[in-house]
Design a protein around this motif. Structure first.
Motif, PDB file in Angstrom:
ATOM      1  N   GLY A 117     -19.859   0.346 104.300  1.00  0.00           N
ATOM      2  CA  GLY A 117     -18.857   0.738 103.329  1.00  0.00           C
ATOM      3  C   GLY A 117     -18.121   2.002 103.722  1.00  0.00           C
ATOM      4  O   GLY A 117     -18.476   2.692 104.678  1.00  0.00           O
ATOM      5  N   SER A 118     -17.078   2.282 102.970  1.00  0.00           N
ATOM      6  CA  SER A 118     -16.337   3.538 103.127  1.00  0.00           C
ATOM      7  C   SER A 118     -16.743   4.436 101.965  1.00  0.00           C
ATOM      8  O   SER A 118     -16.424   4.124 100.812  1.00  0.00           O
ATOM      9  CB  SER A 118     -14.827   3.278 103.090  1.00  0.00           C
ATOM     10  N   GLY A 119     -17.435   5.526 102.233  1.00  0.00           N
ATOM     11  CA  GLY A 119     -17.909   6.366 101.140  1.00  0.00           C
ATOM     12  C   GLY A 119     -19.018   5.675 100.368  1.00  0.00           C
ATOM     13  O   GLY A 119     -19.800   4.906 100.921  1.00  0.00           O
ATOM     14  N   GLY A 120     -19.093   5.933  99.050  1.00  0.00           N
ATOM     15  CA  GLY A 120     -20.139   5.356  98.226  1.00  0.00           C
ATOM     16  C   GLY A 120     -19.716   4.055  97.570  1.00  0.00           C
ATOM     17  O   GLY A 120     -18.647   3.511  97.831  1.00  0.00           O
ATOM     18  N   ILE A 121     -20.553   3.568  96.670  1.00  0.00           N
ATOM     19  CA  ILE A 121     -20.344   2.268  96.039  1.00  0.00           C
ATOM     20  C   ILE A 121     -19.068   2.218  95.206  1.00  0.00           C
ATOM     21  O   ILE A 121     -18.474   1.166  95.016  1.00  0.00           O
ATOM     22  CB  ILE A 121     -21.578   1.895  95.176  1.00  0.00           C
ATOM     23  N   VAL A 122     -18.600   3.373  94.695  1.00  0.00           N
ATOM     24  CA  VAL A 122     -17.416   3.389  93.838  1.00  0.00           C
ATOM     25  C   VAL A 122     -16.170   3.819  94.607  1.00  0.00           C
ATOM     26  O   VAL A 122     -15.112   4.044  94.032  1.00  0.00           O
ATOM     27  CB  VAL A 122     -17.648   4.305  92.611  1.00  0.00           C
ATOM     28  N   CYS A 123     -16.258   3.916  95.929  1.00  0.00           N
ATOM     29  CA  CYS A 123     -15.090   4.322  96.718  1.00  0.00           C
ATOM     30  C   CYS A 123     -13.938   3.331  96.521  1.00  0.00           C
ATOM     31  O   CYS A 123     -14.104   2.128  96.761  1.00  0.00           O
ATOM     32  CB  CYS A 123     -15.457   4.384  98.194  1.00  0.00           C
ATOM     33  N   PRO A 124     -12.753   3.784  96.075  1.00  0.00           N
ATOM     34  CA  PRO A 124     -11.623   2.871  95.857  1.00  0.00           C
ATOM     35  C   PRO A 124     -11.004   2.428  97.183  1.00  0.00           C
ATOM     36  O   PRO A 124     -10.727   3.238  98.053  1.00  0.00           O
ATOM     37  CB  PRO A 124     -10.626   3.710  95.051  1.00  0.00           C
ATOM     38  N   LEU A 125     -10.804   1.133  97.302  1.00  0.00           N
ATOM     39  CA  LEU A 125     -10.125   0.579  98.472  1.00  0.00           C
ATOM     40  C   LEU A 125      -8.668   0.257  98.164  1.00  0.00           C
ATOM     41  O   LEU A 125      -7.790   0.429  99.006  1.00  0.00           O
ATOM     42  CB  LEU A 125     -10.839  -0.692  98.941  1.00  0.00           C
ATOM     43  N   ILE A 126      -8.417  -0.234  96.950  1.00  0.00           N
ATOM     44  CA  ILE A 126      -7.072  -0.633  96.541  1.00  0.00           C
ATOM     45  C   ILE A 126      -6.808  -0.116  95.131  1.00  0.00           C
ATOM     46  O   ILE A 126      -7.682  -0.181  94.259  1.00  0.00           O
ATOM     47  CB  ILE A 126      -6.918  -2.169  96.559  1.00  0.00           C
ATOM     48  N   ASP A 127      -5.622   0.408  94.926  1.00  0.00           N
ATOM     49  CA  ASP A 127      -5.184   0.827  93.593  1.00  0.00           C
ATOM     50  C   ASP A 127      -3.738   0.363  93.418  1.00  0.00           C
ATOM     51  O   ASP A 127      -2.816   0.967  93.952  1.00  0.00           O
ATOM     52  CB  ASP A 127      -5.294   2.347  93.438  1.00  0.00           C
ATOM     53  N   ASP A 128      -3.579  -0.744  92.711  1.00  0.00           N
ATOM     54  CA  ASP A 128      -2.236  -1.293  92.519  1.00  0.00           C
ATOM     55  C   ASP A 128      -2.092  -1.824  91.096  1.00  0.00           C
ATOM     56  O   ASP A 128      -2.907  -1.514  90.226  1.00  0.00           O
ATOM     57  CB  ASP A 128      -1.928  -2.381  93.560  1.00  0.00           C
ATOM     58  N   GLY A 129      -1.082  -2.631  90.858  1.00  0.00           N
ATOM     59  CA  GLY A 129      -0.819  -3.133  89.525  1.00  0.00           C
ATOM     60  C   GLY A 129      -1.928  -3.992  88.948  1.00  0.00           C
ATOM     61  O   GLY A 129      -2.012  -4.187  87.737  1.00  0.00           O
ATOM     62  N   ARG A 130      -2.772  -4.516  89.820  1.00  0.00           N
ATOM     63  CA  ARG A 130      -3.879  -5.360  89.346  1.00  0.00           C
ATOM     64  C   ARG A 130      -5.089  -4.545  88.925  1.00  0.00           C
ATOM     65  O   ARG A 130      -6.041  -5.068  88.359  1.00  0.00           O
ATOM     66  CB  ARG A 130      -4.287  -6.343  90.445  1.00  0.00           C
ATOM     67  N   GLY A 131      -5.094  -3.232  89.269  1.00  0.00           N
ATOM     68  CA  GLY A 131      -6.221  -2.378  88.927  1.00  0.00           C
ATOM     69  C   GLY A 131      -6.828  -1.742  90.172  1.00  0.00           C
ATOM     70  O   GLY A 131      -6.242  -1.775  91.252  1.00  0.00           O
ATOM     71  N   VAL A 132      -8.001  -1.159  89.994  1.00  0.00           N
ATOM     72  CA  VAL A 132      -8.702  -0.488  91.087  1.00  0.00           C
ATOM     73  C   VAL A 132      -9.770  -1.422  91.653  1.00  0.00           C
ATOM     74  O   VAL A 132     -10.589  -1.975  90.911  1.00  0.00           O
ATOM     75  CB  VAL A 132      -9.352   0.827  90.609  1.00  0.00           C
TER      76      VAL A 132
END
Length: 241
Positions: A117-132
């Protein structure tokens, strides 16, 4: 189709890449057809005016993996921030279909996939109109179980227990915990025992702090992962996935 495990850290810089490189080395040195996968990497190395995904290079060098970087790390960002922000800054948003295609390709070609993974379990990969969309979402989409990488030092009980409980709440199976940067001491050993008691998860390996052990980091990872992972029957554990 390949078996796979996803390596999740309790925090960034916890040593996921070193642990992953060690696991890859132990598997491949014993003849297992294993491959590394990291969907997105932020922050790169610059070598001879070429930008290189450092984590991917380290794992490949340690394990003698020769798969092209673009197949095992489809999204590489120069900016050393969370992938969702790096993608925005560099105008290169992640396409989940591409990530799934690369992963499917590797599943057909290899017997084992060690994903990081990148960072921890809650690391955001995508943040767009559909959500995080976070690392946890990716793990569920790829239908993988996880191994948690934690430290043995101060704060690890809180970080590790919270990480484990969050992962369990997502409905993701945890195979166990690997302790990185381990040193023999009453303090560290008590932390580890308390993590086991609270999470009820097995500690499947303890890897000593490698960086200060040898000038040759690649060889040091190989040597110490052999000691840590073979002693804890990591091969048998991987085969039970």
């Amino acid at each position: 189709m390949a078996k796979g495990i996803f390596i999740v850290g309790t925090d960034t810089d916890i040593g996921k890449t070193v642990v992953t490189a060690g696991l890859m080395h132990v598997l491949r040195s014993r003849g297992y057809n294993a491959v590394y996968f990291k969907a997105a990497l932020s922050g790169v190395l610059k070598i001879d005016n070429e930008f290189i995904p450092g984590d991917t290079k380290l794992v490949s060098d340690v394990s003698k993996l020769e798969e092209p970087y673009e197949n095992i790390t489809p999204y590489v960002y120069r900016t050393g921030v969370s992938p969702h922000l790096a993608a925005r800054l560099e105008n290169n948003p992640m396409n989940l279909d591409i990530i799934r295609e690369k992963y499917a390709y590797l599943r057909k070609k290899y017997d084992f996939i060690i994903a990081e993974g990148s960072g921890g379990i809650v690391c955001p990969l995508i943040d767009d109109g559909r959500g995080v969309y976070i690392i946890g979402n990716l793990i569920k989409d790829l239908n993988m179980s996880v191994i948690i990488v934690a430290s043995a030092g101060l704060g690890t009980i809180n970080h590790t227990v919270l990480t484990a409980k969050y992962i369990e709440n997502l409905g993701i199976k945890i195979k166990g915990i690997i302790i990185n940067k381990y040193e023999e001491s009453l303090f560290y050993d008590d932390n580890i025992k308390m993590i086991e008691k609270i999470t009820k998860l097995p500690i499947i390996a303890k890897l000593k702090n490698i960086k200060d052990m040898n000038d040759n980091e690649i060889e040091a990872i190989r040597i110490h992962s052999e000691k840590a992972f073979s002693a804890e029957n990591i091969i048998e554990h991987m085969e039970q996935l």
